[in-house]
Design a protein around this motif. Structure first.
Motif: not given
Ligand SMILES: [Zn+2]
Length: 245
Positions: A39, A42, A73, A80
């Protein structure tokens, strides 16, 4: 116009359901571990939503054996921007057959939360009668909102390949130019007949919505639908995903 609805089933173990080239959730099959996407927001590894094989009618990826993988994610749901195409919090990969490993991909060390796994046993082909002008109407809000309820009634809400998108929000969120709609993924799995095993995430659909007998908890799209688009790129197509709720 044709569209294709998956006949879903589940095996006794998540790994067995995942060991099918075409499946929803679970672990990727055939993906080299170093290609498992992370991701952009994150940094965690993403979770598999679905993987589908090239088919000249159902999902034209331009070459036999190519596989589409869709991820998002799942580490901290809602944090996210998994709903946005190109945010980096979701990913679509198209892998050449020569790149595929032929086995399940090892579960990453940072333990991405996996979605429930269901495999595709086969596909039901359906017809949708739409004039070209009506088909185009699905890609601008002005034209889309003028479509009749009778016409929309034939456009399935369920997970499928092909057809036209069944929007929840704006019809103008589709990427453009050059992208074409290839399918959609519902946040519920729709089983057309009783699955071989009945884990606790599957229940009977007493309403039999769109002909399904059972429903299962699928990916986190906030209860919505994810839309898949493809763009030709000199023989190497690119795919994109976003979702609405
Ligand atoms: Zn993420």
């Amino acid at each position: 116009m044709r569209f294709y609805i998956p006949q879903l089933d589940v095996a006794g173990q998540m790994e067995e359901s995942s060991a099918h080239p075409e499946h929803l959730g679970g672990l990727p099959f055939g993906l080299p571990a170093d290609l498992w996407p992370t991701c952009a927001e994150c940094g965690g590894t993403q979770s598999l939503i679905a993987q589908f094989l090239h088919d000249p009618l159902r999902l034209d990826l331009g070459r036999s054996g190519r596989m589409l993988f869709v991820f998002q994610c799942n580490h901290d749901p809602g944090m996210c921007a998994t709903w946005e195409a190109f945010s980096g919090a979701n990913s679509c990969l198209i892998l050449e057959p020569e790149m595929q490993t032929g086995h399940l991909t090892e579960y990453p060390a940072d333990s991405p939360p996996l979605d429930n796994a269901a495999f595709v046993r086969g596909w039901d082909e359906r017809g949708l009668h739409l004039a070209v002008a009506d088909e185009l109407a699905f890609y601008t809000d002005e034209a889309f909102f003028q479509l009749s309820d009778e016409m929309l009634a034939n456009v399935s809400w369920s997970t499928r390949l092909g057809g036209v998108p069944r929007w929840i929000q704006s019809a103008e969120e589709s990427p453009r130019p050059g992208w074409r709609f290839v399918g959609q993924l519902d946040s519920l799995y729709s089983f057309r007949s009783a699955p071989s095993f009945s884990p606790d995430w599957i229940s009977v659909d007493s309403e039999q919505f769109e002909g399904r007998t059972h429903i299962g908890e699928g990916p986190n799209f906030g209860g919505g639908i994810a839309y898949l688009f493809l763009r030709e790129n000199e023989g190497n197509p690119a795919a994109a995903m976003f979702w609405q709720r």
